[in-house]
Design a protein around this motif. Sequence first.
Motif, PDB file in Angstrom:
ATOM      1  N   LEU A  42      47.912  28.560 -63.735  1.00  8.89           N
ATOM      2  CA  LEU A  42      47.950  29.503 -62.614  1.00  8.89           C
ATOM      3  C   LEU A  42      47.221  30.789 -62.978  1.00  8.89           C
ATOM      4  O   LEU A  42      46.389  31.279 -62.219  1.00  8.89           O
ATOM      5  CB  LEU A  42      49.400  29.810 -62.229  1.00  8.89           C
ATOM      6  CG  LEU A  42      49.564  30.940 -61.208  1.00  8.89           C
ATOM      7  CD1 LEU A  42      48.981  30.541 -59.862  1.00  8.89           C
ATOM      8  CD2 LEU A  42      51.015  31.327 -61.075  1.00  8.89           C
ATOM      9  N   THR A  80      43.537  30.217 -63.184  1.00  8.98           N
ATOM     10  CA  THR A  80      42.968  30.075 -61.844  1.00  8.98           C
ATOM     11  C   THR A  80      42.862  31.432 -61.162  1.00  8.98           C
ATOM     12  O   THR A  80      41.841  31.741 -60.544  1.00  8.98           O
ATOM     13  CB  THR A  80      43.827  29.119 -61.000  1.00  8.98           C
ATOM     14  OG1 THR A  80      43.924  27.864 -61.684  1.00  8.98           O
ATOM     15  CG2 THR A  80      43.236  28.901 -59.630  1.00  8.98           C
ATOM     16  N   LEU A 130      40.563  25.655 -57.995  1.00  4.30           N
ATOM     17  CA  LEU A 130      41.731  25.671 -57.117  1.00  4.30           C
ATOM     18  C   LEU A 130      42.178  24.248 -56.774  1.00  4.30           C
ATOM     19  O   LEU A 130      43.374  23.938 -56.837  1.00  4.30           O
ATOM     20  CB  LEU A 130      41.410  26.455 -55.844  1.00  4.30           C
ATOM     21  CG  LEU A 130      42.573  26.680 -54.889  1.00  4.30           C
ATOM     22  CD1 LEU A 130      43.672  27.494 -55.556  1.00  4.30           C
ATOM     23  CD2 LEU A 130      42.085  27.372 -53.634  1.00  4.30           C
ATOM     24  N   ILE A 131      41.244  23.370 -56.459  1.00  4.07           N
ATOM     25  CA  ILE A 131      41.582  21.973 -56.146  1.00  4.07           C
ATOM     26  C   ILE A 131      42.185  21.297 -57.380  1.00  4.07           C
ATOM     27  O   ILE A 131      43.199  20.592 -57.282  1.00  4.07           O
ATOM     28  CB  ILE A 131      40.333  21.201 -55.655  1.00  4.07           C
ATOM     29  CG1 ILE A 131      39.839  21.775 -54.329  1.00  4.07           C
ATOM     30  CG2 ILE A 131      40.616  19.706 -55.543  1.00  4.07           C
ATOM     31  CD1 ILE A 131      40.846  21.695 -53.198  1.00  4.07           C
ATOM     32  N   SER A 132      41.598  21.522 -58.542  1.00  2.00           N
ATOM     33  CA  SER A 132      42.128  20.931 -59.781  1.00  2.00           C
ATOM     34  C   SER A 132      43.527  21.429 -60.068  1.00  2.00           C
ATOM     35  O   SER A 132      44.408  20.658 -60.458  1.00  2.00           O
ATOM     36  CB  SER A 132      41.218  21.267 -60.964  1.00  2.00           C
ATOM     37  OG  SER A 132      39.946  20.735 -60.776  1.00  2.00           O
ATOM     38  N   TYR A 133      43.746  22.711 -59.863  1.00  7.49           N
ATOM     39  CA  TYR A 133      45.067  23.285 -60.123  1.00  7.49           C
ATOM     40  C   TYR A 133      46.110  22.699 -59.173  1.00  7.49           C
ATOM     41  O   TYR A 133      47.210  22.347 -59.590  1.00  7.49           O
ATOM     42  CB  TYR A 133      45.029  24.804 -60.018  1.00  7.49           C
ATOM     43  CG  TYR A 133      46.381  25.412 -60.256  1.00  7.49           C
ATOM     44  CD1 TYR A 133      46.948  25.396 -61.520  1.00  7.49           C
ATOM     45  CD2 TYR A 133      47.113  25.964 -59.221  1.00  7.49           C
ATOM     46  CE1 TYR A 133      48.204  25.909 -61.750  1.00  7.49           C
ATOM     47  CE2 TYR A 133      48.365  26.496 -59.435  1.00  7.49           C
ATOM     48  CZ  TYR A 133      48.905  26.470 -60.696  1.00  7.49           C
ATOM     49  OH  TYR A 133      50.150  26.973 -60.922  1.00  7.49           O
ATOM     50  N   LEU A 134      45.766  22.574 -57.901  1.00  6.83           N
ATOM     51  CA  LEU A 134      46.698  21.987 -56.943  1.00  6.83           C
ATOM     52  C   LEU A 134      47.008  20.526 -57.295  1.00  6.83           C
ATOM     53  O   LEU A 134      48.150  20.080 -57.170  1.00  6.83           O
ATOM     54  CB  LEU A 134      46.140  22.095 -55.522  1.00  6.83           C
ATOM     55  CG  LEU A 134      46.044  23.523 -54.976  1.00  6.83           C
ATOM     56  CD1 LEU A 134      45.334  23.523 -53.623  1.00  6.83           C
ATOM     57  CD2 LEU A 134      47.410  24.167 -54.886  1.00  6.83           C
ATOM     58  N   LEU A 186      49.495  20.539 -60.085  1.00  7.89           N
ATOM     59  CA  LEU A 186      50.825  20.864 -59.561  1.00  7.89           C
ATOM     60  C   LEU A 186      51.495  19.645 -58.931  1.00  7.89           C
ATOM     61  O   LEU A 186      52.687  19.406 -59.144  1.00  7.89           O
ATOM     62  CB  LEU A 186      50.734  21.988 -58.529  1.00  7.89           C
ATOM     63  CG  LEU A 186      50.612  23.401 -59.058  1.00  7.89           C
ATOM     64  CD1 LEU A 186      50.547  24.391 -57.889  1.00  7.89           C
ATOM     65  CD2 LEU A 186      51.771  23.757 -59.962  1.00  7.89           C
ATOM     66  N   VAL A 187      50.742  18.870 -58.167  1.00 12.01           N
ATOM     67  CA  VAL A 187      51.309  17.678 -57.536  1.00 12.01           C
ATOM     68  C   VAL A 187      51.737  16.671 -58.602  1.00 12.01           C
ATOM     69  O   VAL A 187      52.850  16.123 -58.553  1.00 12.01           O
ATOM     70  CB  VAL A 187      50.295  17.047 -56.550  1.00 12.01           C
ATOM     71  CG1 VAL A 187      50.744  15.673 -56.086  1.00 12.01           C
ATOM     72  CG2 VAL A 187      50.076  17.970 -55.363  1.00 12.01           C
TER      73      VAL A 187
END
Length: 167
Positions: A118, A121, A144-148, A151-152
Amino acid sequence: MVLVGAIVLHPQGLGIKQPAQLADLLVPFMGDAAKYLMGVALLGAGFSSLLGNTQRGMVLLNAGFDKPVGLESKPIKWGCLICIVVATIICFFYNGSPTQLIFIANVATAIATPFAGLFMTLMIFRDDINEGYDKPRFLQFSMLISYLFVLVITGFAVAKMFYFFLH
């Protein structure tokens, strides 16, 4: 080793439930030394993970407190020593399976890593980081896409862990 075990055991409907079963796979060519080799391998894997994660965590903690982050600095050395002593005490008082303890440690690492992600990012979106350069919009979007995604994946792992321990 785990892959070979899966290839050999899965078609037979068997699974590896204890580290001793991994040693059994080595018996045909290692003989009685297989269990000792597997014990040393698991110990080495545990210590390498413990040391690497401890150093990484202490460096990130000291960076957050604006203290020295060199691995040779005293705050890093003392912090790592304290973490290892606490982990050793937990291991000696833990009465469950060592595999379960390794699993818990890995899940804890998987939970802690997105927190570091986080801040990385958020850092790429800061104006002072990109000062003098064009804003890296594609990199920011990709990060941002990689971080999300992480998280999933972490959410599913945590949910699976809770389900595993509740049942």
